[in-house]
Design an enzyme around this catalytic site. Structure first.
Site, PDB file in Angstrom:
ATOM      1  CG  HIS A 167      -1.849  -1.132   1.276  1.00  0.00           C
ATOM      2  ND1 HIS A 167      -1.470  -2.381   1.695  1.00  0.00           N
ATOM      3  CD2 HIS A 167      -3.158  -1.237   0.908  1.00  0.00           C
ATOM      4  CE1 HIS A 167      -2.499  -3.209   1.607  1.00  0.00           C
ATOM      5  NE2 HIS A 167      -3.531  -2.549   1.127  1.00  0.00           N
TER       6      HIS A 167
ATOM      7  CE  LYS B  16      -5.184  -4.375  -1.604  1.00  0.00           C
ATOM      8  NZ  LYS B  16      -5.820  -4.330  -0.291  1.00  0.00           N
TER       9      LYS B  16
ATOM     10  CE  LYS C 280     -20.260  22.391 -20.295  1.00  0.00           C
ATOM     11  NZ  LYS C 280     -21.637  22.857 -20.388  1.00  0.00           N
TER      12      LYS C 280
ATOM     13  CG  ASP D 287     -24.544  22.549 -23.169  1.00  0.00           C
ATOM     14  OD1 ASP D 287     -25.089  21.501 -22.767  1.00  0.00           O
ATOM     15  OD2 ASP D 287     -23.566  23.071 -22.608  1.00  0.00           O
TER      16      ASP D 287
HETATM   17  P1  NAP Z   1     -21.152  31.173 -16.686  1.00  0.00           P
HETATM   18  O1  NAP Z   1     -20.386  30.925 -17.930  1.00  0.00           O
HETATM   19  O2  NAP Z   1     -20.426  31.337 -15.411  1.00  0.00           O
HETATM   20  O3  NAP Z   1     -22.052  32.495 -16.921  1.00  0.00           O
HETATM   21  C1  NAP Z   1     -22.838  33.011 -15.884  1.00  0.00           C
HETATM   22  C2  NAP Z   1     -23.686  34.159 -16.406  1.00  0.00           C
HETATM   23  O4  NAP Z   1     -24.547  34.570 -15.351  1.00  0.00           O
HETATM   24  C3  NAP Z   1     -22.865  35.370 -16.819  1.00  0.00           C
HETATM   25  O5  NAP Z   1     -23.500  36.006 -17.905  1.00  0.00           O
HETATM   26  C4  NAP Z   1     -22.932  36.239 -15.564  1.00  0.00           C
HETATM   27  O6  NAP Z   1     -22.792  37.626 -15.821  1.00  0.00           O
HETATM   28  C5  NAP Z   1     -24.344  35.970 -15.091  1.00  0.00           C
HETATM   29  N1  NAP Z   1     -24.500  36.224 -13.665  1.00  0.00           N
HETATM   30  C6  NAP Z   1     -23.964  35.519 -12.646  1.00  0.00           C
HETATM   31  N2  NAP Z   1     -24.354  36.037 -11.468  1.00  0.00           N
HETATM   32  C7  NAP Z   1     -25.167  37.083 -11.754  1.00  0.00           C
HETATM   33  C8  NAP Z   1     -25.882  38.023 -10.965  1.00  0.00           C
HETATM   34  N3  NAP Z   1     -25.844  37.972  -9.623  1.00  0.00           N
HETATM   35  N4  NAP Z   1     -26.605  38.963 -11.576  1.00  0.00           N
HETATM   36  C9  NAP Z   1     -26.649  39.006 -12.929  1.00  0.00           C
HETATM   37  N5  NAP Z   1     -25.989  38.171 -13.738  1.00  0.00           N
HETATM   38  C10 NAP Z   1     -25.258  37.213 -13.152  1.00  0.00           C
HETATM   39  O7  NAP Z   1     -22.206  30.005 -16.421  1.00  0.00           O
HETATM   40  P2  NAP Z   1     -22.979  29.092 -17.513  1.00  0.00           P
HETATM   41  O8  NAP Z   1     -22.235  27.814 -17.708  1.00  0.00           O
HETATM   42  O9  NAP Z   1     -23.329  29.918 -18.688  1.00  0.00           O
HETATM   43  O10 NAP Z   1     -24.306  28.708 -16.685  1.00  0.00           O
HETATM   44  C11 NAP Z   1     -25.291  29.686 -16.418  1.00  0.00           C
HETATM   45  C12 NAP Z   1     -26.549  29.001 -15.912  1.00  0.00           C
HETATM   46  O11 NAP Z   1     -27.029  28.102 -16.899  1.00  0.00           O
HETATM   47  C13 NAP Z   1     -26.331  28.166 -14.664  1.00  0.00           C
HETATM   48  O12 NAP Z   1     -27.451  28.303 -13.829  1.00  0.00           O
HETATM   49  C14 NAP Z   1     -26.232  26.751 -15.193  1.00  0.00           C
HETATM   50  O13 NAP Z   1     -26.648  25.782 -14.235  1.00  0.00           O
HETATM   51  C15 NAP Z   1     -27.207  26.806 -16.353  1.00  0.00           C
HETATM   52  N6  NAP Z   1     -26.907  25.801 -17.380  1.00  0.00           N
HETATM   53  C16 NAP Z   1     -27.890  24.896 -17.671  1.00  0.00           C
HETATM   54  C17 NAP Z   1     -27.696  23.921 -18.621  1.00  0.00           C
HETATM   55  C18 NAP Z   1     -28.793  22.942 -18.921  1.00  0.00           C
HETATM   56  O14 NAP Z   1     -28.536  21.897 -19.534  1.00  0.00           O
HETATM   57  N7  NAP Z   1     -30.026  23.261 -18.534  1.00  0.00           N
HETATM   58  C19 NAP Z   1     -26.469  23.861 -19.320  1.00  0.00           C
HETATM   59  C20 NAP Z   1     -25.481  24.804 -19.022  1.00  0.00           C
HETATM   60  C21 NAP Z   1     -25.721  25.779 -18.045  1.00  0.00           C
HETATM   61  P3  NAP Z   1     -21.350  38.354 -15.879  1.00  0.00           P
HETATM   62  O15 NAP Z   1     -20.827  38.138 -17.262  1.00  0.00           O
HETATM   63  O16 NAP Z   1     -21.637  39.741 -15.544  1.00  0.00           O
HETATM   64  O17 NAP Z   1     -20.495  37.670 -14.826  1.00  0.00           O
END
Ligand code: NAP
Length: 532
Positions: free
Chosen positions: A145, A172, A316, A353
């Protein structure tokens, strides 16, 4: 792409047997009870849940009378037994006299234990002492181990040779994964070893050493009775091995798929894909892959055995640089989430997506009116407002643009809105401006900000008043499913499309890309609703 990967040469490593069980790799449950009675209960439970053998960890017992207790434990076990009495100097709990410890193991052998696990450090001495006394079928596992790291391939090879030289029936080696690529060196050993070998790489990053041991010729792997009752870091439960990862169906030529992320353990993708593979009868398995450095990962796991990947946060964008070919829209979006290995070993990437989200929105609009021209997208010509300019925002903006929509991007950080809007020939604005933006009725709104996501479920990115001008509102957030935004949109009479639809539909696309087959849509939906 640079090619520094190992060749696993798995296809002729073992012959699989017929029936539901496709591999000979044994599943062993460590018994961690602190009393003999507890261990008796645990061994019955281990049999019920499908283990092949139990490991009696004598060092866990608070009180132990070797002759009397071993008689009970070995004779009453409903499964074959491995007896281990792990000393503190090898990661166990036994701190007493070494002669007494080895004496207890010899008693276990005499009482009919099927295996003894003895540590390499004392294996010569122990094996000499039982020489010519070993019962038929009794086997000695000699173990080493390493709780710090996984040494080089050469050093592991030397270690295995040292273990074999002690007269071990079974080798092992248990090392520790500092990176998922460490596991490849242990696979190299188990797949090529002439002696039955158990190769375990401990820790969350070593999980695939356990899940894929049947593929790489491992003699045995360990599965816990229940979550938390583990004897070493990173150990999965028997239930997860059997039900989540289809352990019994894995063969040397099984194709491996997996989700690359950090963290990744929460992903439900293995559940969806493995159920589908089993149902369709595909010789494939889908695993969690906790990856720190994507380039290093692709470089080491470069064989066609590793046939495809899903890719999630935070990889990503970084993964894009490791691809041989990228779908044009994924390239524009600048993020990928689905990677397919071609037969020549090259990697092709997609962004499913945007397909998932856009198809869900299109179907939402189609359901609402019958005036869509045949073959055309209901998004063509529509004013499509995207809130957010992150990863999901880009997917929605490019996807809508591709379907002929006029795109508006509104974001908290205006510069990011502007940058994205420029790329899709759209208009940029701030989140404040979008509140009063209603040049026409029947617009489509897609929230891709994280505003309203758990735990801040009372928040919403746009006022209810503003929602009156939208025909359809989509929210990418899926935790919770029913966000405040969607509830208010519904009250305003808009069609609503859930984030869970995007999630599930992007999964359909990944399945199609991986297998070339239609996705088992109803199965995915049923599993998602059962395990929500
Ligand atoms: P991300 O790249 O981090 O982008 C986040 C976005 O939210 C940015 O535009 C950011 O604005 C904005 N934001 C964050 N906090 C905020 C606040 N307090 N007030 C206003 N705007 C705010 O994240 P993402 O990967 O795009 O994901 C965003 C959302 O989509 C998440 O909830 C995620 O779970 C969801 N999502 C869902 C799926 C699905 O399959 N349903 C797939 C991917 C993502 P700024 O540019 O100003 O920071």
């Amino acid at each position: 792409m640079a090619s520094g990967g190992f060749s696993f040469a798995t296809s002729d490593a073992q012959t699989s047997s017929s029936g539901v069980r496709s591999n000979p790799t044994l599943l062993c449950t460590p018994l961690m009870g602190t009393t003999v009675d507890q261990m008796l209960i645990e061994m019955r439970k281990a049999k019920e849940i499908g283990a092949d053998l139990v490991e009696i960890r004598l060092d866990c017992l608070r009180q132990f009378s070797p002759q009397q207790d071993l008689e009970i434990l070995i004779k009453r076990s409903p499964l074959p037994t491995v007896v281990t009495y792990r000393p503190i100097w090898e990661g166990g709990q036994y701190e007493g006299d070494e002669n007494k410890r080895q004496g207890a193991l010899k008693i276990a052998m005499e009482l009919g234990a099927d295996y003894i696990d003895i540590e390499l450090q004392v294996a010569n001495e122990f094996n000499n002492s039982i020489y010519e006394k070993k019962p038929d079928k009794f086997k000695v596992i000699v173990s080493s181990h390493n709780f710090h790291n996984t040494p080089s391939a050469e050093a592991i090879g030397n270690l295995v040779a040292r273990i074999q030289a002690t007269g071990a029936d079974i080798v092992k080696i248990a090392t520790t994964a500092l990176d998922i690529t460490d596991v490849a060196r242990v696979f190299q050993i188990t797949v090529h070893s002439q002696v039955p070998t158990i190769g375990i790489v401990m820790g969350e990053r070593g999980l695939i050493s356990r899940l894929l041991s049947p593929k790489f010729g491992g003699y045995l792997t360990y599965g816990a009775l229940e979550a938390g009752a583990i004897s070493a870091p990173g150990q999965p439960t028997v239930k997860d091995l059997l039900d989540l990862y289809n352990f019994r169906l894995i063969k040397p030529d099984t194709k491996v798929y997996g989700i690359i992320g950090k963290p990744v353990g929460h992903s439900k993708s293995p559940l969806l894909f493995n159920e589908a593979f089993k149902k369709v009868g595909l010789n494939s398995v889908y695993v969690h892959l906790l990856v720190d450095d994507v380039a290093k990962f692709f470089n080491i796991y470069s064989s066609t055995d590793f046939a495809g990947f899903s890719c999630t946060i935070p990889h990503k964008e970084a993964a894009l640089k490791c691809m041989n070919e990228i779908d044009p829209i994924a390239k524009k979006i600048g993020a990928i989430n689905n990677i397919v290995r071609r037969p020549d070993g090259s990697l092709t990437a997609f962004n499913t997506d945007y397909i998932g989200a856009i198809s869900a929105i299109e179907d939402g609009l189609r359901g609402s009116n019958g005036t869509i021209p045949a073959g055309g997208s209901p998004l063509a010509g529509k004013l499509f407002v995207v809130l957010g300019a992150g990863g999901a925002g880009k997917s929605l903006a490019y996807g809508a643009k591709q379907k002929g929509a006029r795109v508006v991007v509104a974001n908290r950080t205006f510069e990011r809105a502007k940058e994205l809007a420029d790329k899709v020939d759209g208009k940029a604005m701030t989140l404040a401006e979008v509140q009063d933006f209603h040049p026409e009725e029947g617009m489509v709104l897609a929230n891709t900000t994280s505003v309203g996501m758990k735990p801040d479920i009372d928040l919403t990115p746009i006022s209810k008043e503003a929602l009156k001008h939208y025909a359809l509102v989509f929210d990418a957030i899926y935790t919770p499913k029913d966000t405040r935004l969607l509830r208010e949109a519904k009250e305003c009479g808009a069609i609503i499309v859930y984030g869970t639809e995007m999630l599930i539909r992007q999964g359909f696309e990944q399945y199609k890309n991986f297998t070339g087959l239609p996705a088992p849509e109803q199965l995915f939906r049923d599993l998602m609703s059962r395990h929500a």
